[in-house]
Design a protein around this motif. Structure first.
Motif, PDB file in Angstrom:
ATOM      1  N   ARG A  26       6.893  -4.789   2.054  1.00 56.85           N
ATOM      2  CA  ARG A  26       6.797  -3.438   2.536  1.00 56.85           C
ATOM      3  C   ARG A  26       5.329  -3.172   3.155  1.00 56.85           C
ATOM      4  NH1 ARG A  26       8.031  -3.060  -3.402  1.00 56.85           N
ATOM      5  NH2 ARG A  26      10.115  -2.191  -3.542  1.00 56.85           N
ATOM      6  N   SER A  27       4.398  -3.880   2.950  1.00 57.24           N
ATOM      7  CA  SER A  27       3.079  -3.905   3.755  1.00 57.24           C
ATOM      8  C   SER A  27       3.463  -4.010   5.282  1.00 57.24           C
ATOM      9  CB  SER A  27       2.148  -4.828   2.990  1.00 57.24           C
ATOM     10  OG  SER A  27       2.186  -6.167   3.254  1.00 57.24           O
ATOM     11  N   LEU A  28       4.200  -5.180   5.463  1.00 60.11           N
ATOM     12  CA  LEU A  28       4.544  -5.411   6.717  1.00 60.11           C
ATOM     13  C   LEU A  28       5.008  -4.308   7.605  1.00 60.11           C
ATOM     14  CD1 LEU A  28       4.995  -7.292   9.208  1.00 60.11           C
ATOM     15  CD2 LEU A  28       6.974  -8.125   8.106  1.00 60.11           C
ATOM     16  N   ARG A  29       6.108  -3.618   6.649  1.00 63.24           N
ATOM     17  CA  ARG A  29       6.942  -2.521   7.402  1.00 63.24           C
ATOM     18  C   ARG A  29       5.840  -1.554   7.550  1.00 63.24           C
ATOM     19  NH1 ARG A  29      11.762  -1.304   3.593  1.00 63.24           N
ATOM     20  NH2 ARG A  29      12.068  -3.479   3.621  1.00 63.24           N
ATOM     21  N   ALA A  30       4.976  -0.987   6.808  1.00 60.13           N
ATOM     22  CA  ALA A  30       4.280  -0.125   6.887  1.00 60.13           C
ATOM     23  C   ALA A  30       3.343  -0.305   8.175  1.00 60.13           C
ATOM     24  CB  ALA A  30       3.271  -0.009   5.726  1.00 60.13           C
ATOM     25  N   LEU A  31       2.886  -1.335   8.111  1.00 61.97           N
ATOM     26  CA  LEU A  31       2.001  -1.776   9.290  1.00 61.97           C
ATOM     27  C   LEU A  31       2.491  -1.595  10.723  1.00 61.97           C
ATOM     28  CD1 LEU A  31      -0.750  -4.457   9.734  1.00 61.97           C
ATOM     29  CD2 LEU A  31       0.730  -4.266  11.667  1.00 61.97           C
ATOM     30  N   LEU A  32       3.624  -2.110  10.804  1.00 61.46           N
ATOM     31  CA  LEU A  32       4.714  -1.837  11.926  1.00 61.46           C
ATOM     32  C   LEU A  32       4.884  -0.338  12.370  1.00 61.46           C
ATOM     33  CD1 LEU A  32       7.204  -4.881  11.549  1.00 61.46           C
ATOM     34  CD2 LEU A  32       5.332  -4.896  13.026  1.00 61.46           C
ATOM     35  N   GLU A  33       5.167   0.227  11.248  1.00 58.94           N
ATOM     36  CA  GLU A  33       5.644   1.636  11.693  1.00 58.94           C
ATOM     37  C   GLU A  33       4.149   2.525  12.140  1.00 58.94           C
ATOM     38  OE1 GLU A  33       8.256   3.229  11.555  1.00 58.94           O
ATOM     39  OE2 GLU A  33       9.695   1.665  10.986  1.00 58.94           O
ATOM     40  N   LEU A  62       0.850 -12.895   5.161  1.00 58.73           N
ATOM     41  CA  LEU A  62       2.208 -13.009   4.971  1.00 58.73           C
ATOM     42  C   LEU A  62       2.762 -14.455   4.626  1.00 58.73           C
ATOM     43  CD1 LEU A  62       3.626 -10.893   7.896  1.00 58.73           C
ATOM     44  CD2 LEU A  62       3.227 -10.310   5.173  1.00 58.73           C
ATOM     45  N   GLU A  63       1.947 -15.447   4.947  1.00 59.36           N
ATOM     46  CA  GLU A  63       2.188 -16.877   4.806  1.00 59.36           C
ATOM     47  C   GLU A  63       1.566 -17.568   3.809  1.00 59.36           C
ATOM     48  OE1 GLU A  63       4.662 -17.309   7.232  1.00 59.36           O
ATOM     49  OE2 GLU A  63       4.279 -15.479   7.976  1.00 59.36           O
ATOM     50  N   ASP A  64       0.289 -17.074   3.425  1.00 60.01           N
ATOM     51  CA  ASP A  64      -0.587 -18.129   2.752  1.00 60.01           C
ATOM     52  C   ASP A  64      -1.261 -17.223   1.489  1.00 60.01           C
ATOM     53  OD1 ASP A  64      -2.163 -16.502   4.138  1.00 60.01           O
ATOM     54  OD2 ASP A  64      -3.669 -18.105   4.752  1.00 60.01           O
ATOM     55  N   ASP A  65      -0.827 -15.976   1.328  1.00 61.78           N
ATOM     56  CA  ASP A  65      -1.187 -15.393  -0.159  1.00 61.78           C
ATOM     57  C   ASP A  65      -0.832 -16.610  -1.179  1.00 61.78           C
ATOM     58  OD1 ASP A  65      -1.624 -13.727  -2.358  1.00 61.78           O
ATOM     59  OD2 ASP A  65      -1.112 -12.126  -1.336  1.00 61.78           O
ATOM     60  N   PRO A  66      -1.643 -16.632  -2.070  1.00 56.31           N
ATOM     61  CA  PRO A  66      -1.420 -17.762  -3.259  1.00 56.31           C
ATOM     62  C   PRO A  66      -0.336 -16.957  -4.201  1.00 56.31           C
ATOM     63  CG  PRO A  66      -3.973 -17.367  -3.014  1.00 56.31           C
ATOM     64  CD  PRO A  66      -3.355 -16.480  -1.894  1.00 56.31           C
ATOM     65  N   ALA A  67      -0.218 -15.752  -4.303  1.00 58.98           N
ATOM     66  CA  ALA A  67       0.700 -15.050  -5.045  1.00 58.98           C
ATOM     67  C   ALA A  67       2.241 -15.179  -4.395  1.00 58.98           C
ATOM     68  CB  ALA A  67       0.519 -13.531  -4.946  1.00 58.98           C
ATOM     69  N   LEU A  68       2.473 -15.784  -3.322  1.00 57.80           N
ATOM     70  CA  LEU A  68       3.557 -16.061  -2.518  1.00 57.80           C
ATOM     71  C   LEU A  68       4.227 -17.494  -2.909  1.00 57.80           C
ATOM     72  CD1 LEU A  68       3.196 -14.112   0.856  1.00 57.80           C
ATOM     73  CD2 LEU A  68       4.503 -13.414  -1.046  1.00 57.80           C
ATOM     74  N   LEU A  69       3.108 -18.303  -3.009  1.00 55.34           N
ATOM     75  CA  LEU A  69       3.359 -19.701  -2.901  1.00 55.34           C
ATOM     76  C   LEU A  69       4.008 -20.207  -4.308  1.00 55.34           C
ATOM     77  CD1 LEU A  69       0.147 -20.756  -0.994  1.00 55.34           C
ATOM     78  CD2 LEU A  69       2.510 -19.892   0.022  1.00 55.34           C
ATOM     79  N   GLY A  70       5.046 -21.235  -4.034  1.00 54.86           N
ATOM     80  CA  GLY A  70       5.488 -21.931  -5.021  1.00 54.86           C
ATOM     81  C   GLY A  70       4.778 -23.209  -5.362  1.00 54.86           C
ATOM     82  N   ASP A  71       5.589 -23.918  -6.196  1.00 57.01           N
ATOM     83  CA  ASP A  71       4.839 -25.310  -6.609  1.00 57.01           C
ATOM     84  C   ASP A  71       4.741 -26.356  -5.278  1.00 57.01           C
ATOM     85  OD1 ASP A  71       4.969 -24.330  -9.304  1.00 57.01           O
ATOM     86  OD2 ASP A  71       6.551 -25.473  -9.876  1.00 57.01           O
TER      87      ASP A  71
END
Length: 393
Positions: A26-33, A62-71
């Protein structure tokens, strides 16, 4: 602004993504808009690359936020797929300006570099502090590049001399380095080199007059006796098989890009049909328009479903070359059909960039060709179906 893709009739957005992943998209979408939508038509018509957006996009992590990363230290493949979907749904060129860096370039460095090279470069690449492009195809070799690689690299002590040409290299003019695939003059095997764009002997000529992906700065590149240190060779690439294995890891996003582009075209056509009045009412109320919109929605939905299935196979380690080839050739056909229907709905206005319909119509042609042409992918599938290769006679 919607909170989920309007064409996601099968509910993949809610089922496959976590709350954190949805909020990130959603943050990506908002920035693009906010930052790109007001300028899209102008940029596209002028063939102007919005390279300035890269740092703003990088700031979203979008790539390296720790909250997105798996094991495994990486985002989930479904999040990656939906990220590609969102970019293609908005604009294919902006998706390439961003994805060519963090998708193609980063993946080849991450998988082809030594542990020391990856440690030194990976985080900088994700943050767009070290930018690069991937230079594989050549003026005389596209589909046959595996056997026709003409750019050569000759070793002399601790350095290499690279001579050759590359063509259709996206983002070349806005990158710090060009990741060049060249044939080792000694053993004939493919090697990969990080060549500074400003190195002596490197010259770029931008490709103009394109009808597709106009905001991507594609270039012809001449490498005339370019000297590169051995330390700039990616140490885990020693054959074209190594290159192919790395690129195969990216094939699952084919369907996501196609589904996103079709979704963007459908949404643009629907907006136009609801706003345009003929004979005293919106054209969206006419049977012919509703039939076209239904076909567009069906194509986008089916392609998204295919993308999800390919991603499941990727996650299980079961995605094959045949899966990817069949998905590409089928999805590319559906994309062509979908954007053509959108342009038809727009009538004469469908040929104007301001309605978005012309932009999707043109950009679909780029998607039809890259990731392997329709014909080459058909031959890959045909060989699997029949057991007979039509590549050679």
């Amino acid at each position: 602004m919607s909170t989920a893709p309007p064409t996601d009739l099968l509910g993949y957005w809610d089922e496959l993504l976590t709350d954190v992943e949805r909020e990130k998209l959603r943050s990506l979408r908002a920035l693009l808009e906010e930052r790109a939508r007001p300028h899209l038509a102008e940029w596209w018509e002028a063939a102007e690359s919005p390279a300035h957006l890269r740092q703003e996009l990088a700031a979203l992590r979008l790539e390296d936020d720790p909250a997105l990363l798996g094991d495994d230290g990486r985002p989930s493949p479904f999040y990656i797929g939906f990220k590609h979907f969102e970019f293609a749904r908005f604009d294919l060129s902006i998706g390439t300006v961003y994805g060519g860096q963090v998708g193609m370039f980063r993946t080849v460095v991450r998988e082809g570099g030594s542990p020391e090279q990856v440690a030194a470069l990976d985080e900088r690449i994700a943050r767009f502090e070290y930018t690069g492009c991937f230079a594989l195809t050549e003026p005389d070799h596209g589909s046959d590049i595996a056997l026709g690689l003409a750019t050569t690299a000759t070793r002399d002590g601790d350095s290499w001399t690279i001579t050759g040409r590359k063509r259709w290299i996206g983002n070349a003019a806005i990158s710090d380095v060009i990741l060049v695939i060249a044939k080792d003059a000694a053993d004939g095997r493919a090697k990969a080199f990080l060549v500074p764009r400003e190195a002596p002997g490197v010259s770029l000529t931008e490709i103009r007059g394109k009808i597709a992906a106009r905001m991507v700065r594609n270039a012809d590149i001449v490498l005339d006796g370019v000297r590169v240190d051995e330390s700039q060779r990616l140490q885990r690439i020693d054959s074209f098989r190594d290159v192919s294995a790395i690129l195969a890891q990216l094939r699952f996003v084919i369907g996501w890009n196609a589904a996103g582009l079709q979704t963007g075209a459908y949404e643009a056509a629907l907006r136009y049909a609801l706003a345009r009045e003929q004979f005293g009412r919106p054209i969206a109320g006419f049977q012919l328009m509703q039939e076209k919109l239904t076909r567009m929605l069906g194509n986008a939905t089916a392609t998204l479903a295919l993308a999800v299935r390919l991603t499941e196979l990727k996650a299980r380690g079961e995605l094959t070359e045949v899966h990817a080839a069949l998905a590409k050739t089928w999805a590319a056909d559906r994309t062509r059909e979908t954007v053509a229907l959108g342009r038809e709905i727009g009538g004469a206005e469908g040929g104007r960039v301001e309605t978005d319909l012309a932009r999707f119509f043109g950009d679909a042609e780029a998607g039809y060709t890259f990731e392997g042409t329709h014909e080459m992918n058909s031959l890959i599938v045909g060989r699997a179906i029949t057991g007979l290769s039509a590549f050679t006679r």
